[in-house]
Design a protein around this motif. Structure first.
Motif, mmCIF file in Angstrom:
data_model
loop_
_atom_site.group_PDB
_atom_site.id
_atom_site.type_symbol
_atom_site.label_atom_id
_atom_site.label_comp_id
_atom_site.label_asym_id
_atom_site.label_seq_id
_atom_site.Cartn_x
_atom_site.Cartn_y
_atom_site.Cartn_z
ATOM 1 N N ASN A 24 37.933 73.226 85.936
ATOM 2 C CA ASN A 24 38.451 72.389 87.011
ATOM 3 C C ASN A 24 37.390 72.300 88.108
ATOM 4 O O ASN A 24 37.215 73.247 88.882
ATOM 5 N N HIS A 26 37.344 70.895 90.898
ATOM 6 C CA HIS A 26 37.878 70.964 92.259
ATOM 7 C C HIS A 26 37.859 72.392 92.810
ATOM 8 O O HIS A 26 37.948 72.593 94.028
ATOM 9 N N LEU A 27 37.760 73.381 91.932
ATOM 10 C CA LEU A 27 37.717 74.780 92.384
ATOM 11 C C LEU A 27 36.327 75.201 92.840
ATOM 12 O O LEU A 27 36.167 76.245 93.475
ATOM 13 N N GLY A 66 39.451 76.841 83.368
ATOM 14 C CA GLY A 66 40.683 76.085 83.579
ATOM 15 C C GLY A 66 40.952 75.947 85.057
ATOM 16 O O GLY A 66 40.076 75.548 85.828
ATOM 17 N N ASN A 67 42.153 76.305 85.486
ATOM 18 C CA ASN A 67 42.536 76.228 86.896
ATOM 19 C C ASN A 67 42.442 77.578 87.600
ATOM 20 O O ASN A 67 43.093 77.783 88.619
ATOM 21 N N TYR A 68 41.633 78.484 87.057
ATOM 22 C CA TYR A 68 41.526 79.828 87.608
ATOM 23 C C TYR A 68 40.064 80.185 87.864
ATOM 24 O O TYR A 68 39.164 79.686 87.188
ATOM 25 N N ARG A 98 48.824 83.617 84.193
ATOM 26 C CA ARG A 98 47.369 83.459 84.171
ATOM 27 C C ARG A 98 46.781 84.155 82.950
ATOM 28 O O ARG A 98 45.964 83.593 82.221
#
Length: 138
Positions: A24, A26-27, A66-68, A98
């Motif tokens: 991701n 955006h992170l 991923g989103n982490y 998670r």
């Protein structure tokens, strides 16, 4: 065919590169803030593993998967190292979701506590060696 990545205590360790991990973008803006925060246990652990000083294994710090954002990641093993401190208190459900997600990507997770890193780093490094041997030996 097993490609040998390194040896730990004379035991060959196989390479286990996990390809095409989700990312991701955006992170990315959060990464520099997390690194600059200089969490003591992360800094202490990093001094033990940076620049391939731990059995010639390359560790990444603050890696997006991923989103982490994981604390440390070893690409050649598909291994995440998480240092659990007080920020993980009262977050068992979140941490469980998670962990399930990350394991669904065929990644392994080695968890250590902030307390252990600060108070018994030598033992933490021995436990990491044992975990790698147990999960990645040829």
């Amino acid at each position: 065919m097993n490609i040998i990545l390194t040896q730990i205590n004379g035991i060959p360790i196989r390479r286990n590169f996990v390809e095409n991990l989700p990312y991701n973008p955006h992170l990315k803006k959060l990464l520099s803030g997390k690194r600059q925060a200089g969490i003591l246990s992360e800094v202490l652990f990093w001094t033990q593993v940076r620049a391939k000083t731990f059995h010639n294994i390359d560790f990444d710090r603050q890696r997006i998967i991923g989103n982490y954002i994981v604390d440390f990641y070893v690409k050649t093993l598909g291994l995440i190292i998480e240092i659990d401190g007080s920020s993980h208190d009262e977050k068992e459900v979140y941490d469980g979701i998670r962990q399930t997600y990350l394991e669904s990507l065929n990644l392994k997770i080695f968890r250590i506590t902030d307390f252990d890193v600060k108070n018994n780093l030598a033992l933490v490094m021995k436990e990491l060696e044992a975990f790698i041997i147990e999960n990645y030996r040829c």
